[in-house]
Scaffold this active site. Structure first.
Site, mmCIF file in Angstrom:
data_model
loop_
_atom_site.group_PDB
_atom_site.id
_atom_site.type_symbol
_atom_site.label_atom_id
_atom_site.label_comp_id
_atom_site.label_asym_id
_atom_site.label_seq_id
_atom_site.Cartn_x
_atom_site.Cartn_y
_atom_site.Cartn_z
ATOM 1 N N GLY A 10 0.374 -0.646 0.550
ATOM 2 C CA GLY A 10 0.533 -0.047 0.128
ATOM 3 C C GLY A 10 1.321 0.960 0.360
ATOM 4 O O GLY A 10 2.308 1.195 -0.074
ATOM 5 N N SER A 125 -4.427 6.756 13.930
ATOM 6 C CA SER A 125 -4.345 8.210 13.608
ATOM 7 C C SER A 125 -4.633 8.840 14.446
ATOM 8 O O SER A 125 -5.259 8.743 15.240
ATOM 9 C CB SER A 125 -5.706 7.419 12.439
ATOM 10 O OG SER A 125 -6.843 8.339 11.848
ATOM 11 N N TYR A 150 -14.328 4.563 10.623
ATOM 12 C CA TYR A 150 -12.874 4.284 10.200
ATOM 13 C C TYR A 150 -12.138 4.700 11.437
ATOM 14 O O TYR A 150 -11.541 4.156 12.154
ATOM 15 C CB TYR A 150 -12.912 4.909 9.529
ATOM 16 C CG TYR A 150 -11.183 5.399 8.992
ATOM 17 C CD1 TYR A 150 -10.372 4.198 8.649
ATOM 18 C CD2 TYR A 150 -10.413 6.421 9.454
ATOM 19 C CE1 TYR A 150 -8.616 4.852 8.993
ATOM 20 C CE2 TYR A 150 -9.093 6.804 9.616
ATOM 21 C CZ TYR A 150 -8.793 5.519 9.027
ATOM 22 O OH TYR A 150 -6.990 6.070 9.484
ATOM 23 N N LYS A 154 -9.713 2.824 14.823
ATOM 24 C CA LYS A 154 -8.568 3.127 15.335
ATOM 25 C C LYS A 154 -8.204 2.598 17.110
ATOM 26 O O LYS A 154 -7.360 2.526 17.690
ATOM 27 C CB LYS A 154 -7.790 4.347 14.520
ATOM 28 C CG LYS A 154 -7.273 3.777 12.759
ATOM 29 C CD LYS A 154 -7.316 3.628 12.470
ATOM 30 C CE LYS A 154 -6.064 3.180 11.288
ATOM 31 N NZ LYS A 154 -5.829 2.075 10.873
#
Length: 338
Positions: A10, A125, A150, A154
């Site tokens: 990635g 994050s 999302y 995290k």
């Protein structure tokens, strides 16, 4: 030492593989290629003159993952990137994010705690801070209720690792809370190449400038900032990659004071969306076609890092500026097929 990098083909993972190989580590990559390409291996090889070992594997496949760890019992540490990462998509499809980000992490840890060496760096994050009360954001800022699935994955991921460290004396972990990674390797051999419509600002900027996208949407101009657009801390992906090497070396040399540590990884400088657009136009010489549209669900007003802990404790500091990151992203875009 052999290091496992999940999601190693990635955007951030591939640059970290390059940084690891540059420092002499042996790297084995796991990736299911859901948002990456085997061509990235060629780019890594062209940069570092060494091809990392690669296995196509989905971390949600428990049996295959167990077989992998049986085969690779000499892994000294794990850097875990493999996860879905788009805020908007997570709002639309939360179950995908909980399966891919939480179940996969759990299965990975189940194998790691039975391994001879138990060191892991988690790709976290700044979204865990939500709409921060104070700027810049330090590591002791409260972790607020997530504004998207999302962001919640995290937060939950950090909690899972923290709890597992408490239950296992051998497990050592560092969570790196990224701000906004952008750019590409300066060779333009690897960079950010999202499949489908980009979810992040800079690849949408470069694709608009090159003509792949007709227009760039700026989500909202009524935020309480100087120009009304959101502010973020944009960090060059190679600075971020190198932060992982610093964190890994901290774990491997037993310098960590606690079994679980957290570091912000950013530049400490906030830039608005319109400032990024202006900086790109200056760096590239291109004029961007953009329009102001409604706010996007899940976006916070401003987020930029307090970096003193990473600078002083981890010994890492960002070296590259916004203009360099945007120029590298543009050089990468120009190499891509139209």
């Amino acid at each position: 030492m052999k290091i496992l990098v999940t999601g190693g083909l990635g955007f951030i993972g591939s640059h970290t593989v390059v940084a690891l190989q540059h420092k002499g580590f042996e790297v084995v990559v796991i990736d299911n290629l859901s948002n990456s390409s085997l061509k990235v291996l060629e780019g890594i090889t062209n940069i570092s003159s060494k091809t990392p070992e690669f296995e196509k594997l989905d971390l949600r496949d428990k049996l295959s993952l167990k077989d992998f760890f049986v085969k690779h019992q000499d892994i000294a540490g794990v850097i875990h990137f493999a996860a879905s990462k788009a805020v908007g998509e997570s709002v639309e499809n939360p179950l995908l994010y909980y399966e891919n980000n939480i179940a996969a992490l759990t299965y990975l840890l189940q194998n790691l705690v039975n391994s001879p060496e138990q060191n892991i760096i988690f790709s976290s994050s700044c979204t865990v801070y939500g709409e921060a009360e104070r700027l810049p954001i330090s590591e002791d800022a409260p972790v607020k209720k997530a504004m998207s699935p999302y962001g919640n994955t995290k937060q939950i991921g950090e909690e899972i690792i923290r709890d597992t460290c408490k239950a296992n004396d051998k497990l050592k972990a560092i969570s790196l809370r990224y701000f906004n990674p952008i750019g590409a390797h300066p060779t333009a051999e690897i960079g950010e190449l999202p499949l489908g419509t980009p979810q992040n600002l800079v690849p949408f900027i470069t694709q608009t400038a090159i003509g792949k996208r007709e227009q760039l949407s700026v989500f909202g101009r009524d935020y309480p900032t100087a120009d009304g657009t959101c502010i973020r801390d944009y960090i060059h992906v190679m600075d971020l990659a190198e932060a992982h090497v610093f964190a890994l070396e901290r774990l491997l040399s037993s310098q960590a004071k606690d079994s679980y540590e957290v570091f912000n990884v950013g530049t400490g400088v906030g830039s608005s969306v319109l400032e990024v657009i202006t900086a790109f136009e200056s760096a590239s010489g291109e004029n961007l076609n953009y329009k102001i549209v409604d706010r996007r669900p899940g976006d916070v007003t401003a987020a930029y890092a307090e970096t003193s802990k990473a600078n002083d404790v981890l010994g890492w500091k960002a070296k590259r500026n916004l203009e360099q990151a945007l120029n590298d992203a543009w050089e990468w875009e120009k190499k891509q097929p139209k």
